[in-house]
Write a protein that holds these residues in place. Sequence first.
Motif, PDB file in Angstrom:
ATOM      1  N   ALA A 147       3.914   7.361  -8.560  1.00 39.56           N
ATOM      2  CA  ALA A 147       3.530   7.481  -9.966  1.00 39.56           C
ATOM      3  C   ALA A 147       2.498   6.394 -10.231  1.00 39.56           C
ATOM      4  O   ALA A 147       2.437   5.391  -9.519  1.00 39.56           O
ATOM      5  N   TYR A 202      10.709   3.508  -9.262  1.00 40.36           N
ATOM      6  CA  TYR A 202      10.174   4.288 -10.374  1.00 40.36           C
ATOM      7  C   TYR A 202      11.263   4.586 -11.404  1.00 40.36           C
ATOM      8  O   TYR A 202      11.078   4.371 -12.601  1.00 40.36           O
ATOM      9  N   TRP A 259       6.077  10.906 -11.829  1.00 41.91           N
ATOM     10  CA  TRP A 259       6.197  10.917 -10.380  1.00 41.91           C
ATOM     11  C   TRP A 259       5.751  12.286  -9.871  1.00 41.91           C
ATOM     12  O   TRP A 259       6.119  13.318 -10.436  1.00 41.91           O
TER      13      TRP A 259
END
Length: 136
Positions: free
Chosen positions: A49, A125, A93
């Motif tokens: 991401a 993430y 993501w």
Amino acid sequence: MYTLYNIKGVSDERGELFFVQNDAEIPFKIERCFWIKNVPAGEKRGCHAHRTCGELIIAAAGKFCVDVTNGKQTEIITLDSTDKALYIPPYTWCELHDFTPDSLCLCMASQPYIAEGYIDNYEAYREEMLNRNKKN
């Protein structure tokens, strides 16, 4: 979490021409373009991401799938047409996979490459998203 855009094009007896330009159609000014090809069978690309960068992804040739998640829900988008573009906003993501041998993945980004802007571990993430959601 993502937006799927129809790409403008023109067609005549000479063929088809599709284009993306810095205008109201896409949500950012294009700062960088890159492309991915010759991905071996079973391999994935992306798997990260961005904290501040948005990307527009197009299947310029062939076909591939993109898993898109915000940490809570995941969707799988198949890109198999030159007249569709997938916008991946920051803090989303994505994983690209199932590339056909003739695939050419064209990417346009809102920023130059900045290594520190990537989150390339899914657990990191999720943790960063959890912390962001607590602040908001």
